[in-house]
Design a protein around this motif. Structure first.
Motif: not given
Length: 259
Positions: A148, A191-192, A198, A161, A154-155, A151
């Motif tokens: 990823h 995931r995205r 994305s 973001k 995401r956070y 990554y």
């Protein structure tokens, strides 16, 4: 088809039972690679991952052509020797390497935590992330695939973001060059990629990986619960095809092509 990035309750952030993961994979007609977290961080109390002996004791009897046993290793400076020991002394099918934290930091914060962004602009944080990833690839030759790349998107704690390839092109290109040079795979994390922006940005990154000599990708959901298993795998395959990359999975650390 394999979902090459799945977590069960050996990972500290997952409660999923292996039986539930297998049931979901059977419903979807796909194989699984279990990649529970081993994030050794000497600055977080009791952060040493899971008991690998218990992992193999519990799961070896379930191992099959459709259920493979891997591990997701957090790439940190102080973890390298212990990671290498695990790779050399246990019979993993697949080694996935991840940048979850600043590579050489002497504190407990990881890119998941709000504290790692305090006092930093988005550019400063994202550049630190990619510099950590570059060192991780260079100093951890044992990995099969780099997980990823997005990554941090995401956070992170910024209003926007999203990871925009052109904003970090020199650093991202260096990551991709180092992976290609070592003939490793990149992971397409699904995931995205359900988000168009994305997906468009990730497409740029994986096309560039191919241009820089990369050839193969693993595809994984990073699923932590049954409903996440297999999510967007078809989109991941389509992305690989559009970028001229070959989708693969690993068994006994040997590469197998997904047809």
């Amino acid at each position: 088809m394999f979902d090459s990035h799945v977590h069960t309750d050996f990972s500290g952030d997952s409660d999923m039972k292996i039986a539930d993961a297998i049931k979901r994979a059977d419903e979807l007609g796909i194989g699984l690679v279990i990649t529970d977290h081993m994030d050794i961080n000497d600055y977080i109390k009791n952060r040493s991952g899971f008991d690998v002996d218990k992992f193999f004791e519990a799961y070896t009897k379930l191992r099959s052509d459709k259920l493979l046993l891997g591990i997701e290793l957090g790439l940190r400076e102080e973890a390298v020797e212990r990671n290498v020991h695990l790779v050399n002394n246990y019979d993993f099918d697949f080694i996935l390497g991840s940048t979850h934290a600043p590579y050489a930091s002497k504190h407990e914060y990881e890119f998941f935590d709000a504290e790692v962004y305090v006092g930093k602009s988005k550019r400063e944080a994202y550049e630190e992330y990619f510099r950590s990833m570059i060192r991780g690839v260079k100093e951890n030759e044992y990995i099969d695939s780099l997980a990823h790349i997005d990554y941090i998107a995401r956070y992170s704690r910024y209003d926007d973001k999203e990871l925009y390839y052109n904003e970090y092109k020199p650093l991202i290109d260096e990551v991709l060059k180092e992976v290609a040079l070592r003939e490793k795979s990149m992971e397409i994390s699904t995931r995205r990629i359900g988000n168009k922006t994305s997906a468009d940005e990730l497409m740029k990154i994986y096309k560039r990986f191919r241009e820089l000599g990369g050839e193969t990708v693993t595809i994984g959901s990073d699923g932590h619960y049954p409903g996440a298993i297999g999510a967007n795998l078809k989109s991941g395959l389509e992305m690989a095809e559009a970028c001229g990359l070959k989708p693969v999975y690993y068994k006994k650390r040997k590469i197998h092509f997904i047809k």
